[in-house]
Design a protein around this motif. Structure first.
Motif, PDB file in Angstrom:
ATOM      1  N   THR A  95      -3.308  -0.664   0.160  1.00 38.45           N
ATOM      2  CA  THR A  95      -3.626  -2.001  -0.340  1.00 38.45           C
ATOM      3  C   THR A  95      -5.015  -2.077  -0.953  1.00 38.45           C
ATOM      4  O   THR A  95      -5.484  -3.155  -1.283  1.00 38.45           O
ATOM      5  CB  THR A  95      -3.546  -3.032   0.807  1.00 38.45           C
ATOM      6  OG1 THR A  95      -4.449  -2.641   1.851  1.00 38.45           O
ATOM      7  CG2 THR A  95      -2.139  -3.105   1.378  1.00 38.45           C
ATOM      8  N   SER A 103       1.553  -0.217  -7.352  1.00 41.88           N
ATOM      9  CA  SER A 103       2.677  -0.822  -6.664  1.00 41.88           C
ATOM     10  C   SER A 103       3.871   0.109  -6.751  1.00 41.88           C
ATOM     11  O   SER A 103       3.888   1.054  -7.531  1.00 41.88           O
ATOM     12  CB  SER A 103       3.032  -2.171  -7.313  1.00 41.88           C
ATOM     13  OG  SER A 103       3.517  -1.962  -8.628  1.00 41.88           O
ATOM     14  N   SER A 104       4.903  -0.165  -5.936  1.00 42.51           N
ATOM     15  CA  SER A 104       6.064   0.719  -5.909  1.00 42.51           C
ATOM     16  C   SER A 104       6.759   0.781  -7.258  1.00 42.51           C
ATOM     17  O   SER A 104       7.367   1.787  -7.601  1.00 42.51           O
ATOM     18  CB  SER A 104       7.050   0.232  -4.836  1.00 42.51           C
ATOM     19  OG  SER A 104       7.446  -1.103  -5.107  1.00 42.51           O
ATOM     20  N   GLU A 133       1.511   3.806   1.109  1.00 42.95           N
ATOM     21  CA  GLU A 133       2.602   3.158   0.382  1.00 42.95           C
ATOM     22  C   GLU A 133       3.487   4.204  -0.268  1.00 42.95           C
ATOM     23  O   GLU A 133       4.719   4.117  -0.222  1.00 42.95           O
ATOM     24  CB  GLU A 133       2.041   2.212  -0.685  1.00 42.95           C
ATOM     25  CG  GLU A 133       3.128   1.537  -1.510  1.00 42.95           C
ATOM     26  CD  GLU A 133       2.607   0.995  -2.832  1.00 42.95           C
ATOM     27  OE1 GLU A 133       3.249   0.085  -3.367  1.00 42.95           O
ATOM     28  OE2 GLU A 133       1.591   1.494  -3.324  1.00 42.95           O
ATOM     29  N   SER A 151      10.995   5.346   4.236  1.00 38.58           N
ATOM     30  CA  SER A 151      10.484   4.099   4.821  1.00 38.58           C
ATOM     31  C   SER A 151      10.660   4.058   6.331  1.00 38.58           C
ATOM     32  O   SER A 151       9.804   3.524   7.040  1.00 38.58           O
ATOM     33  CB  SER A 151      11.182   2.895   4.181  1.00 38.58           C
ATOM     34  OG  SER A 151      12.587   2.994   4.353  1.00 38.58           O
TER      35      SER A 151
END
Length: 210
Positions: free
Chosen positions: A57, A63-64, A139, A146
Motif C-alpha cells: 500500500t 494495483s492488481s 500484494e 491469495s
C-alpha cells in the motif's frame, strides 16, 4: 406511595435516549478505528513505511489491474541473467519432482520465473532506479496465491515439495531478504503432515536476494 412511584417512572423515562437524538451519541469505537488509520501508538515513521511496503500500500505501489504478462520483458538479456541466478537456488531433485506432476512439465520453473519477473518489473516505486528489479510487494504475492494454503498452488507447491528449499527458492524469486518473515503466513498454513514429514529435494543452507 403511588405518587412517589409515578415520579420515579417519569424520571426513568427522562433517562431513556430519544431515538431521534441517536446522531448525537458518541461512537468511540469507530473514532478509534478511523483515527490514525494504518499506524499504532508508538510506531515510528520507518515502522509505518515498512508495514505499507509489506502490504503493497506504499506510495507508487501498483494495483492488481496494472500487472500483465509482458513476454518481451521475459525475452531480454536481463531476464536471462536473473533466471540463471535464481536457478542456482533450485536443486535438480526438486525440479524433477515437481515436473512429474505439474501441468507445464519441465517448463514449470522457467514459467514461474517469467511470471514473477514480469510482475516485479512493472512495480512502480521511486525508491528504485528504472534498471533495478524491485522486490515483490505483498500484494503481488497474494495475487499469485491469495489463500494461505492451496494444494499445489503457486506458493504452496514449493513448500509442499520441501519447506526449507522451497522457502529459499521463493525468497530468491521475490527478491526478499533471508530474514524476511512474510512467507510465514504460507508456511504456518501448511498441513501438519507436511511440516513434520521428511522434505524432498536438497535444501540450501542460505538464500540469496535477487
Amino acid at each position: 406511595r403511588r405518587g412517589e412511584k409515578k415520579e420515579e417512572e417519569e424520571q426513568d423515562m427522562e433517562d431513556v435516549v430519544d431515538v431521534d437524538d441517536v446522531d448525537d451519541v458518541e461512537e468511540p469505537i469507530e473514532a478509534a478505528e478511523t483515527a490514525g488509520e494504518g499506524e499504532t501508538e508508538g510506531d515510528t515513521e520507518e515502522d509505518v513505511r515498512e508495514g505499507e511496503w509489506a502490504a503493497g500500500t506504499h506510495e507508487g505501489a501498483s494495483s492488481s489491474a496494472d500487472f500483465e504478462l509482458n513476454e518481451t520483458l521475459c525475452e531480454s538479456d536481463e531476464f536471462m541473467k536473473w533466471l540463471a541466478l535464481v536457478s542456482q537456488q533450485i536443486s535438480g531433485e526438486f525440479d524433477d519432482l515437481v515436473s512429474t506432476w505439474h501441468e507445464e512439465g519441465a517448463s514449470w520453473f522457467v514459467n514461474d520465473c517469467s511470471r514473477v519477473y514480469c510482475m516485479r518489473k512493472q512495480i512502480r516505486n521511486a525508491d528504485f532506479a528504472v534498471d533495478v528489479l524491485p522486490p515483490a510487494t505483498w500484494e503481488l504475492v497474494t495475487m499469485l496465491q491469495s489463500a494461505p494454503f492451496e494444494d499445489s498452488g503457486f506458493v504452496s507447491k514449493y513448500l509442499q515439495t520441501s519447506v526449507e528449499e522451497g522457502r529459499n527458492i521463493l525468497l530468491g524469486l521475490f527478491g526478499w531478504d533471508f530474514k524476511d518473515p512474510r512467507l510465514k503466513t504460507y508456511i504456518n498454513a501448511l498441513p501438519n503432515s507436511i511440516k513434520s514429514s521428511a522434505t524432498h529435494g536438497r535444501a540450501r543452507k542460505a538464500a540469496r536476494r535477487w
